[in-house]
Design a protein around this motif. Structure first.
Motif, short mmCIF file in Angstrom:
data_model
loop_
_atom_site.label_atom_id
_atom_site.label_comp_id
_atom_site.label_asym_id
_atom_site.label_seq_id
_atom_site.Cartn_x
_atom_site.Cartn_y
_atom_site.Cartn_z
N VAL A 97 -12.44 68.86 29.32
CA VAL A 97 -11.15 68.21 29.08
C VAL A 97 -10.07 69.24 28.77
N ASP A 98 -10.47 70.46 28.41
CA ASP A 98 -9.51 71.51 28.09
C ASP A 98 -10.01 72.82 28.71
N LEU A 99 -9.25 73.36 29.68
CA LEU A 99 -9.63 74.60 30.35
C LEU A 99 -8.44 75.55 30.31
N ARG A 100 -8.66 76.75 29.78
CA ARG A 100 -7.58 77.72 29.65
C ARG A 100 -7.97 79.02 30.34
N ARG A 116 -13.66 58.27 43.48
CA ARG A 116 -12.68 58.70 44.47
C ARG A 116 -11.45 59.36 43.83
N TRP A 117 -11.45 59.44 42.49
CA TRP A 117 -10.32 60.07 41.82
C TRP A 117 -10.68 61.51 41.48
N HIS A 118 -9.74 62.43 41.64
CA HIS A 118 -10.02 63.85 41.58
C HIS A 118 -9.58 64.47 40.26
N GLY A 119 -10.34 65.49 39.82
CA GLY A 119 -9.97 66.22 38.61
C GLY A 119 -9.82 65.31 37.42
N SER A 120 -10.65 64.29 37.30
CA SER A 120 -10.36 63.20 36.38
C SER A 120 -10.61 63.52 34.92
N SER A 121 -11.31 64.60 34.60
CA SER A 121 -11.65 64.84 33.19
C SER A 121 -10.64 65.71 32.46
N LEU A 122 -9.91 66.57 33.15
CA LEU A 122 -9.04 67.53 32.48
C LEU A 122 -7.81 66.86 31.88
N ARG A 123 -7.58 67.12 30.59
CA ARG A 123 -6.35 66.69 29.93
C ARG A 123 -5.41 67.87 29.68
N SER A 124 -5.94 69.08 29.64
CA SER A 124 -5.08 70.26 29.48
C SER A 124 -5.62 71.39 30.33
N LEU A 125 -4.70 72.10 30.97
CA LEU A 125 -5.04 73.20 31.87
C LEU A 125 -3.98 74.29 31.71
N ASP A 126 -4.44 75.50 31.35
CA ASP A 126 -3.51 76.60 31.14
C ASP A 126 -3.71 77.66 32.22
N LEU A 127 -2.71 77.82 33.08
CA LEU A 127 -2.73 78.78 34.18
C LEU A 127 -1.60 79.79 34.04
N TYR A 128 -1.09 79.95 32.83
CA TYR A 128 0.08 80.81 32.64
C TYR A 128 -0.21 82.24 33.07
N ASN A 129 0.64 82.76 33.93
CA ASN A 129 0.60 84.15 34.39
C ASN A 129 -0.70 84.52 35.10
N CYS A 130 -1.33 83.56 35.77
CA CYS A 130 -2.47 83.87 36.62
C CYS A 130 -1.95 84.50 37.91
#
Length: 499
Positions: free
Chosen positions: A342-345, A370-384
């Protein structure tokens, strides 16, 4: 009213007026938190005062007669303020003080050994936090020594949780005294314990402590030996060794045997992929949160080390930020194995790019879903390093329907970020490098989503009538369809590379 939280800077008020206002405070108030206040204002508010037109012997009752918990951020923590607080608030059980000195304080405005002796004058204190922040200047409590800790231990034997940050003159003698004197202690938090060594914990078996939370941040003299002794506390559910650089794989071997461990923070430590593989054993059913931010010895295989053979399926929060060797292949492993995070940084990961976003957006959590990426509530991709325009298309609906917090860099993508904000009005976009605020204690997530808890964003899309769709919505759908071909090629390339 029993609780009052003021997050603003109270020092902007004129001091006489401020003290006069608090004389009208409810006698039922039990919890008070102030975002910032000067120590002189605290002293004035809590000092005894004489009633107007009365003789000097006619002292008004103290304000806050029933305060149990006090949390203040001040300019300086001083002996005088400690004495006033401990003397005036006779029911105090929780005291949390944090200061942020701009310059090194003089002795009249500082905490010394004598000040620690004044804590807990009424004997009810159970939770104590004294933090000297280094936000503005690398300052410490330089006038507190082991003697002051000995004084405090004598009058705080009933303490249940202790947090000390910035006590650079305290050695093993002081810290060890606390562990042996406070027999009810279950939470220990030491930050910047520059003189703390393994000797503090070498005879943990001789104490009656049943620790559940231990945080030893920036304690760079500690080694794996200290962790081996701490791991004798089988009730531990939170361990924090962030920036304690000598903690490594042997420590993880001992930690893996803790059956109740839910949170493990290892940022900046010396762990390797092999060490993380030890967590597949004892902690695999209990571990909920893992942070390995900035662990330079980790490779892309660290992800499979954590989750291989179906282990750690209960993990919900994972921080992989600032890992220079983390590639899209690690994220592909998460997607292929349907890890329900639910939280991936992954901030500051130079090798993470569009393919990672596409893999997460396209993963399904169950057969027939049929729904995609359904578990993530927070995703941090800053400066990738590899995030481009293509990734932003996959961050739009209908992908990531549960996403509430997203960290991205806006410096080169202002138009894309603005378009995403319009496309997903329920999404908190953090574009300046801020940490995603998803902690329960912040309550920001609950406040922001309060009006929308009844109907999820995904449900709104499902129930939306076709005739209400705008031309822009149709254009977005067309773009996503076109991107499917690009994703299929990229996804296949990474899968082949990973295998």
């Amino acid at each position: 009213m029993q609780e009052l939280v003021l997050l603003f800077d109270a020092s902007i008020f004129r001091r006489p007026d401020f003290a006069r206002v608090w004389s009208l405070a409810s006698a039922k108030l039990t919890y008070l938190q102030i975002g910032y206040i000067t120590q002189l204002m605290v002293i004035e508010v809590l000092s005894p005062t004489v009633a107007p037109n009365q003789s000097p012997s006619h002292i008004l009752p103290h304000v806050f007669p029933n305060i149990h918990k006090l949390c203040l951020s001040v300019d300086y923590i001083s002996n005088t303020m400690i004495n006033i607080i401990s003397n005036a608030l006779i029911h105090l059980t929780h005291l949390e003080l944090r200061d942020q000195p701009i310059i090194e304080p003089g002795i009249a405005f500082d905490l010394t050994d004598e000040g620690l002796q004044l804590i807990n004058q009424h004997g009810r204190l159970k939770h104590l936090s004294l933090i000297r922040s280094q936000e503005f200047n690398p300052t410490f409590f330089r006038r507190v020594t082991d003697q002051g800790i000995l004084f405090m231990a004598d009058c705080c034997t009933n303490m249940e949780s202790i947090c000390l940050a910035g006590f650079c003159q305290v050695t093993d003698t002081g810290f060890k005294t606390l562990l042996h004197a406070c027999t009810n202690l279950y939470k220990l938090n030491i930050f910047n314990g520059t003189r703390m060594t393994d000797l503090v914990f070498h005879d943990m078996h001789a104490t009656s402590l049943s620790l559940t939370l231990v945080s030893l941040r920036c304690c760079n003299l500690l080694t794996n030996s200290a962790v081996l002794q701490l791991a004798l506390n089988m009730d531990l559910n939170v361990l924090d060794f962030r920036d304690s650089r000598k903690i490594g794989d042997k420590a993880l071997h001992a930690i893996s045997k803790l059956p109740k461990l839910r949170t493990l923070l290892l940022d900046g430590t010396d762990v390797t992929d092999l060490g993380l593989s030890y967590l597949q054993k004892g902690t695999q059913s209990s571990l909920h949160k893992l942070s390995i931010r900035g662990c330079k010895r980790l490779t892309c295989k660290c992800v499979s080390s954590i989750f291989n053979s179906g282990s750690n399926r209960g993990l919900r929060e994972l921080d992989l930020s600032n890992l220079p060797n983390l590639t899209n292949g690690g994220v592909l492993f998460l997607a292929k194995n349907r890890i329900p995070l639910v939280d991936l940084r992954m901030r500051q990961c130079p090798l993470i790019g569009d393919t990672s976003v596409m893999a997460l957006a396209s993963m399904t959590m169950a057969d027939g879903d049929r729904w995609h990426g359904s578990s993530l509530r927070s995703l941090d991709l800053y400066n990738c390093g590899g995030i481009s325009k293509l990734a932003f298309q996959w961050l739009k609906k209908p992908y990531f329907p549960g996403l509430r917090w997203l960290g991205v860099a806006a410096s080169m993508n202002h138009e894309l970020v603005d378009s995403l904000a319009l496309n997903r009005p329920f999404l908190n976009l953090m574009t300046r490098g801020e940490e995603l605020r998803t902690d329960k204690w912040d309550n920001l997530d609950d406040i922001y989503m309060h009006d929308y808890e009844e109907v999820d964003e995904l449900e709104q899309w499902i129930f939306q009538e076709d005739e209400n769709m705008t031309d822009d919505d149709l254009d977005d759908a067309d773009v996503n369809d076109d991107d499917d071909d690009d994703y299929a090629d990229g996804y296949g390339d990474v899968e082949a590379e990973y295998e």
